[in-house]
Design an enzyme around this catalytic site. Structure first.
Site, PDB file in Angstrom:
ATOM      1  N   GLU A 111       0.852  -1.216   0.000  1.00 54.50           N
ATOM      2  CA  GLU A 111       0.000   0.000   0.000  1.00 54.50           C
ATOM      3  C   GLU A 111       0.883   1.259   0.000  1.00 54.50           C
ATOM      4  O   GLU A 111       0.525   2.294   0.537  1.00 54.50           O
ATOM      5  CB  GLU A 111      -0.951  -0.027   1.204  1.00 54.50           C
ATOM      6  CG  GLU A 111      -2.355   0.521   0.935  1.00 54.50           C
ATOM      7  CD  GLU A 111      -3.200  -0.394   0.058  1.00 54.50           C
ATOM      8  OE1 GLU A 111      -2.769  -1.535  -0.223  1.00 54.50           O
ATOM      9  OE2 GLU A 111      -4.268   0.052  -0.391  1.00 54.50           O
TER      10      GLU A 111
HETATM   11  C1  LIG Z   1       2.376  -9.456   0.171  1.00 52.91           C
HETATM   12  C2  LIG Z   1       2.282  -8.366  -0.856  1.00 52.91           C
HETATM   13  C3  LIG Z   1       1.058  -8.063  -1.406  1.00 52.91           C
HETATM   14  C4  LIG Z   1       0.945  -7.067  -2.378  1.00 52.91           C
HETATM   15  N1  LIG Z   1      -0.273  -6.787  -2.913  1.00 52.91           N
HETATM   16  C5  LIG Z   1      -0.382  -5.888  -3.900  1.00 52.91           C
HETATM   17  C6  LIG Z   1      -1.622  -5.636  -4.533  1.00 52.91           C
HETATM   18  O1  LIG Z   1      -2.632  -6.217  -4.162  1.00 52.91           O
HETATM   19  N2  LIG Z   1      -1.669  -4.746  -5.550  1.00 52.91           N
HETATM   20  C7  LIG Z   1      -0.556  -4.081  -5.953  1.00 52.91           C
HETATM   21  O2  LIG Z   1      -0.644  -3.289  -6.889  1.00 52.91           O
HETATM   22  N3  LIG Z   1       0.641  -4.287  -5.369  1.00 52.91           N
HETATM   23  C8  LIG Z   1       0.755  -5.174  -4.359  1.00 52.91           C
HETATM   24  N4  LIG Z   1       1.986  -5.397  -3.772  1.00 52.91           N
HETATM   25  C9  LIG Z   1       3.138  -4.649  -4.260  1.00 52.91           C
HETATM   26  C10 LIG Z   1       3.558  -3.565  -3.292  1.00 52.91           C
HETATM   27  O3  LIG Z   1       2.605  -2.532  -3.258  1.00 52.91           O
HETATM   28  C11 LIG Z   1       4.947  -3.092  -3.693  1.00 52.91           C
HETATM   29  O4  LIG Z   1       5.862  -4.146  -3.421  1.00 52.91           O
HETATM   30  C12 LIG Z   1       5.359  -1.847  -2.920  1.00 52.91           C
HETATM   31  O5  LIG Z   1       4.557  -0.746  -3.274  1.00 52.91           O
HETATM   32  C13 LIG Z   1       6.812  -1.463  -3.181  1.00 52.91           C
HETATM   33  O6  LIG Z   1       7.078  -1.417  -4.546  1.00 52.91           O
HETATM   34  P1  LIG Z   1       8.320  -2.238  -5.130  1.00 52.91           P
HETATM   35  O7  LIG Z   1       8.261  -3.620  -4.561  1.00 52.91           O
HETATM   36  O8  LIG Z   1       8.273  -2.083  -6.589  1.00 52.91           O
HETATM   37  O9  LIG Z   1       9.566  -1.535  -4.493  1.00 52.91           O
HETATM   38  P2  LIG Z   1      10.525  -0.502  -5.218  1.00 52.91           P
HETATM   39  O10 LIG Z   1       9.729   0.626  -5.783  1.00 52.91           O
HETATM   40  O11 LIG Z   1      11.449  -1.247  -6.114  1.00 52.91           O
HETATM   41  O12 LIG Z   1      11.330   0.078  -3.984  1.00 52.91           O
HETATM   42  C14 LIG Z   1      12.511  -0.545  -3.445  1.00 52.91           C
HETATM   43  C15 LIG Z   1      12.952   0.269  -2.236  1.00 52.91           C
HETATM   44  O13 LIG Z   1      13.236   1.613  -2.632  1.00 52.91           O
HETATM   45  C16 LIG Z   1      12.463   2.522  -1.860  1.00 52.91           C
HETATM   46  N5  LIG Z   1      12.067   3.651  -2.709  1.00 52.91           N
HETATM   47  C17 LIG Z   1      11.473   3.601  -3.921  1.00 52.91           C
HETATM   48  N6  LIG Z   1      11.223   4.834  -4.389  1.00 52.91           N
HETATM   49  C18 LIG Z   1      11.678   5.684  -3.445  1.00 52.91           C
HETATM   50  C19 LIG Z   1      11.733   7.110  -3.336  1.00 52.91           C
HETATM   51  N7  LIG Z   1      11.244   7.914  -4.291  1.00 52.91           N
HETATM   52  N8  LIG Z   1      12.283   7.647  -2.217  1.00 52.91           N
HETATM   53  C20 LIG Z   1      12.775   6.843  -1.225  1.00 52.91           C
HETATM   54  N9  LIG Z   1      12.756   5.499  -1.283  1.00 52.91           N
HETATM   55  C21 LIG Z   1      12.214   4.938  -2.368  1.00 52.91           C
HETATM   56  C22 LIG Z   1      11.245   1.720  -1.422  1.00 52.91           C
HETATM   57  O14 LIG Z   1      10.651   2.281  -0.260  1.00 52.91           O
HETATM   58  C23 LIG Z   1      11.878   0.370  -1.156  1.00 52.91           C
HETATM   59  O15 LIG Z   1      12.461   0.379   0.122  1.00 52.91           O
HETATM   60  C24 LIG Z   1       2.103  -6.371  -2.782  1.00 52.91           C
HETATM   61  C25 LIG Z   1       3.342  -6.667  -2.198  1.00 52.91           C
HETATM   62  C26 LIG Z   1       3.442  -7.644  -1.247  1.00 52.91           C
HETATM   63  C27 LIG Z   1       4.783  -7.944  -0.637  1.00 52.91           C
END
Ligand SMILES: Cc1cc2nc3c(=O)[nH]c(=O)nc-3n(C[C@H](O)[C@H](O)[C@H](O)COP(=O)(O)OP(=O)(O)OC[C@H]3O[C@@H](n4cnc5c(N)ncnc54)[C@H](O)[C@@H]3O)c2cc1C
Length: 211
Positions: free
Chosen positions: A194
């Site tokens: 989220e």
């Molecule tokens: C169990 C589970 C259920 C999920 N369910 C859903 C769902 O139902 N629908 C859906 O759409 N998604 C879902 N997700 C996806 C989830 O929303 C994303 O994993 C999450 O938003 C983080 O995105 P990412 O994994 O691409 O991380 P990334 O964007 O690759 O980020 C990697 C790291 O960099 C940091 N970071 C990234 N950008 C910035 C910035 N601008 N400034 C500072 N730090 C930053 C992040 O905080 C993180 O620590 C789910 C994930 C999990 C684990």
């Protein structure tokens, strides 16, 4: 969410897509460290055809609808995280009152008693914060920043409280005989989905600088 025109953020529309649509499929379920009660998988949309009547809201409103959904979702996560932290505190407290170490209950050793006090403060502040955001939502006021604050506070606090619960149970906390280790694993994902807590800080700081 589908791009329906080149008009930037206003060129995205939202559709309700039936799960049996041709071209819609799910990747194999992710192998996760927690949240076992819910299957998580990437959905694939390969040439799926959708009737215009399935559009949610009107054309170009998709991003707005999705962002509003995230605000409400963050409130839900904050509430769940608060309940999780409360459960971990209840478990740690009852264990600490019963477990006798060096002639007295663990809860009576000041080092542990102060941890329990900090856990109570963390749970109470999380609860107050998400309820403030929920009251704004119920009153029809803007609550995006408050929801981001609630998600950030409640989930960071839940991570700390559940980790401390494992610590208070000692070796037993690290075993699957007690749910403390599961609470800790469940808390972790709440700092990630989220919108990660880094993204919550981004939302809050941008909102502050607009004021
Ligand atoms: C169990 C589970 C259920 C999920 N369910 C859903 C769902 O139902 N629908 C859906 O759409 N998604 C879902 N997700 C996806 C989830 O929303 C994303 O994993 C999450 O938003 C983080 O995105 P990412 O994994 O691409 O991380 P990334 O964007 O690759 O980020 C990697 C790291 O960099 C940091 N970071 C990234 N950008 C910035 C910035 N601008 N400034 C500072 N730090 C930053 C992040 O905080 C993180 O620590 C789910 C994930 C999990 C684990």
């Amino acid at each position: 969410m589908v791009r329906t025109s080149d008009n930037g953020g206003r060129g995205i529309s939202c559709f309700l897509i039936p799960s049996d649509s041709e071209g819609l499929s799910a990747d194999p379920a992710e192998r996760k460290m927690g949240l076992m009660g819910s299957v998580t998988a990437t959905m694939r949309f390969d040439g799926v055809r959708v009737a215009r009547e399935r559009m949610l809201g009107s054309e170009g409103q998709g991003l707005k609808i999705a962002l509003a959904g995230l605000d409400a979702g963050r409130l839900g996560i904050a509430a769940v995280a608060t309940g999780l932290a409360q459960g971990a505190l209840d478990l740690a407290l009852s264990y600490a009152k019963e477990r006798i170490v060096f002639g007295q209950p663990v809860a009576d050793h000041q080092g542990v008693a102060f941890m329990l006090a900090d856990m109570e403060a963390a749970v109470s502040s999380a609860r107050a914060t998400y309820l403030e955001a929920a009251r704004r939502k119920d009153a029809g006021l803007s609550y995006a920043r408050q929801a981001a604050v609630a998600k950030l506070i409640a989930t960071d606090n839940a991570m700390r409280v559940t980790t401390d619960a494992v610590q208070i149970l000692g070796g037993a906390g690290y075993t699957k005989d007690f749910p403390a280790e599961r609470y800790m694993r469940e808390a972790k994902v709440m700092q990630i989905f989220e919108g990660t807590n880094q993204i919550q800080r981004l939302i809050i700081s941008r909102d502050l600088s607009r004021r």
